[in-house]
Design a protein around this motif. Sequence first.
Motif, PDB file in Angstrom:
ATOM      1  N   GLY A 103     -14.631  -3.834   7.007  1.00 47.58           N
ATOM      2  CA  GLY A 103     -13.443  -4.005   6.166  1.00 47.58           C
ATOM      3  C   GLY A 103     -12.175  -3.575   6.882  1.00 47.58           C
ATOM      4  O   GLY A 103     -11.148  -4.268   6.818  1.00 47.58           O
ATOM      5  N   LEU A 104     -12.228  -2.440   7.577  1.00 46.67           N
ATOM      6  CA  LEU A 104     -11.061  -1.958   8.316  1.00 46.67           C
ATOM      7  C   LEU A 104     -10.674  -2.927   9.426  1.00 46.67           C
ATOM      8  O   LEU A 104      -9.498  -3.242   9.610  1.00 46.67           O
ATOM      9  CB  LEU A 104     -11.346  -0.578   8.924  1.00 46.67           C
ATOM     10  CG  LEU A 104     -11.217   0.621   8.006  1.00 46.67           C
ATOM     11  CD1 LEU A 104     -11.762   1.876   8.682  1.00 46.67           C
ATOM     12  CD2 LEU A 104      -9.770   0.838   7.620  1.00 46.67           C
ATOM     13  N   VAL A 105     -11.673  -3.400  10.175  1.00 46.99           N
ATOM     14  CA  VAL A 105     -11.388  -4.287  11.305  1.00 46.99           C
ATOM     15  C   VAL A 105     -10.841  -5.627  10.820  1.00 46.99           C
ATOM     16  O   VAL A 105      -9.866  -6.141  11.369  1.00 46.99           O
ATOM     17  CB  VAL A 105     -12.654  -4.477  12.188  1.00 46.99           C
ATOM     18  CG1 VAL A 105     -12.432  -5.554  13.227  1.00 46.99           C
ATOM     19  CG2 VAL A 105     -13.022  -3.168  12.858  1.00 46.99           C
ATOM     20  N   VAL A 106     -11.426  -6.189   9.768  1.00 47.88           N
ATOM     21  CA  VAL A 106     -10.953  -7.471   9.237  1.00 47.88           C
ATOM     22  C   VAL A 106      -9.521  -7.327   8.733  1.00 47.88           C
ATOM     23  O   VAL A 106      -8.676  -8.199   8.965  1.00 47.88           O
ATOM     24  CB  VAL A 106     -11.899  -7.984   8.124  1.00 47.88           C
ATOM     25  CG1 VAL A 106     -11.277  -9.114   7.336  1.00 47.88           C
ATOM     26  CG2 VAL A 106     -13.219  -8.421   8.732  1.00 47.88           C
ATOM     27  N   GLU A 107      -9.237  -6.222   8.056  1.00 48.66           N
ATOM     28  CA  GLU A 107      -7.873  -6.006   7.562  1.00 48.66           C
ATOM     29  C   GLU A 107      -6.893  -5.812   8.714  1.00 48.66           C
ATOM     30  O   GLU A 107      -5.751  -6.262   8.664  1.00 48.66           O
ATOM     31  CB  GLU A 107      -7.839  -4.786   6.626  1.00 48.66           C
ATOM     32  CG  GLU A 107      -6.575  -4.716   5.810  1.00 48.66           C
ATOM     33  CD  GLU A 107      -6.604  -3.610   4.776  1.00 48.66           C
ATOM     34  OE1 GLU A 107      -5.519  -3.286   4.262  1.00 48.66           O
ATOM     35  OE2 GLU A 107      -7.682  -3.069   4.484  1.00 48.66           O
ATOM     36  N   ALA A 108      -7.333  -5.152   9.784  1.00 48.52           N
ATOM     37  CA  ALA A 108      -6.469  -4.947  10.948  1.00 48.52           C
ATOM     38  C   ALA A 108      -6.181  -6.272  11.656  1.00 48.52           C
ATOM     39  O   ALA A 108      -5.101  -6.464  12.208  1.00 48.52           O
ATOM     40  CB  ALA A 108      -7.111  -3.964  11.919  1.00 48.52           C
ATOM     41  N   LEU A 109      -7.149  -7.186  11.645  1.00 47.12           N
ATOM     42  CA  LEU A 109      -6.964  -8.484  12.304  1.00 47.12           C
ATOM     43  C   LEU A 109      -6.098  -9.433  11.484  1.00 47.12           C
ATOM     44  O   LEU A 109      -5.613 -10.434  11.999  1.00 47.12           O
ATOM     45  CB  LEU A 109      -8.325  -9.138  12.564  1.00 47.12           C
ATOM     46  CG  LEU A 109      -9.143  -8.515  13.684  1.00 47.12           C
ATOM     47  CD1 LEU A 109     -10.560  -9.057  13.654  1.00 47.12           C
ATOM     48  CD2 LEU A 109      -8.499  -8.765  15.032  1.00 47.12           C
ATOM     49  N   ASN A 110      -5.913  -9.126  10.215  1.00 45.64           N
ATOM     50  CA  ASN A 110      -5.130  -9.978   9.327  1.00 45.64           C
ATOM     51  C   ASN A 110      -3.671  -9.548   9.387  1.00 45.64           C
ATOM     52  O   ASN A 110      -3.284  -8.566   8.761  1.00 45.64           O
ATOM     53  CB  ASN A 110      -5.677  -9.869   7.902  1.00 45.64           C
ATOM     54  CG  ASN A 110      -5.095 -10.907   6.998  1.00 45.64           C
ATOM     55  OD1 ASN A 110      -4.378 -11.793   7.431  1.00 45.64           O
ATOM     56  ND2 ASN A 110      -5.392 -10.783   5.717  1.00 45.64           N
ATOM     57  N   ARG A 111      -2.874 -10.272  10.158  1.00 49.08           N
ATOM     58  CA  ARG A 111      -1.456  -9.911  10.305  1.00 49.08           C
ATOM     59  C   ARG A 111      -0.704 -10.217   9.024  1.00 49.08           C
ATOM     60  O   ARG A 111      -0.786 -11.334   8.503  1.00 49.08           O
ATOM     61  CB  ARG A 111      -0.813 -10.709  11.427  1.00 49.08           C
ATOM     62  CG  ARG A 111      -1.172 -10.241  12.794  1.00 49.08           C
ATOM     63  CD  ARG A 111      -0.361 -11.000  13.818  1.00 49.08           C
ATOM     64  NE  ARG A 111      -0.721 -10.559  15.155  1.00 49.08           N
ATOM     65  CZ  ARG A 111      -0.310 -11.145  16.246  1.00 49.08           C
ATOM     66  NH1 ARG A 111       0.469 -12.199  16.170  1.00 49.08           N
ATOM     67  NH2 ARG A 111      -0.673 -10.694  17.421  1.00 49.08           N
ATOM     68  N   PRO A 112       0.062  -9.238   8.504  1.00 41.26           N
ATOM     69  CA  PRO A 112       0.844  -9.529   7.297  1.00 41.26           C
ATOM     70  C   PRO A 112       2.029 -10.430   7.652  1.00 41.26           C
ATOM     71  O   PRO A 112       2.571 -10.354   8.754  1.00 41.26           O
ATOM     72  CB  PRO A 112       1.319  -8.148   6.835  1.00 41.26           C
ATOM     73  CG  PRO A 112       1.290  -7.305   8.051  1.00 41.26           C
ATOM     74  CD  PRO A 112       0.215  -7.853   8.935  1.00 41.26           C
ATOM     75  N   ARG A 113       2.400 -11.295   6.719  1.00 43.37           N
ATOM     76  CA  ARG A 113       3.559 -12.151   6.944  1.00 43.37           C
ATOM     77  C   ARG A 113       4.821 -11.319   6.919  1.00 43.37           C
ATOM     78  O   ARG A 113       4.944 -10.380   6.135  1.00 43.37           O
ATOM     79  CB  ARG A 113       3.657 -13.196   5.838  1.00 43.37           C
ATOM     80  CG  ARG A 113       2.666 -14.283   5.959  1.00 43.37           C
ATOM     81  CD  ARG A 113       3.075 -15.422   5.037  1.00 43.37           C
ATOM     82  NE  ARG A 113       1.941 -16.299   4.826  1.00 43.37           N
ATOM     83  CZ  ARG A 113       1.728 -16.976   3.726  1.00 43.37           C
ATOM     84  NH1 ARG A 113       2.561 -16.851   2.713  1.00 43.37           N
ATOM     85  NH2 ARG A 113       0.695 -17.755   3.621  1.00 43.37           N
TER      86      ARG A 113
END
Length: 150
Positions: A103-113
Amino acid sequence: MAVTTPSPNDIEIAPGIALPPAAMRWSFARSSGPGGQNVNKVASKAILRVGLDDLGAVLPPWAMERLIALAGSLATETELIVSADNSRSQLANRRACIGRLRGLVVEALNRPRKRRATRPSRSSIRRRLDAKTQRGQVKRQRKPPGREAE
């Protein structure tokens, strides 16, 4: 980010990103909470330690920065520490640790707009001011007669 071919034993922590089992160091402790005598006998709490160097080898630098920021107190100078003690089963807690790491890694890979500053339209400003005027008139009509001077 070094490109390596994943081995079949690697554990996938995000789509297309896998860590070798050697990069994950496990330890176990006695879990807290209810459980009767089981709590005093069985080390079911799972603690997963992953070196930031190992994560940096499979993640881009911008994602590493975001991961450390998202992890907060879970990240130390050299490693990321994830623990789980929700279940009475050590195996379930190990799976929960890997799930939290994912979960942490996936969220880190998801760049916020990036937020673009916008202005309200002229008509929306007009509607807001009209609504405020109307609301003020309603409140003025609630006053008893003879108190208009106030």
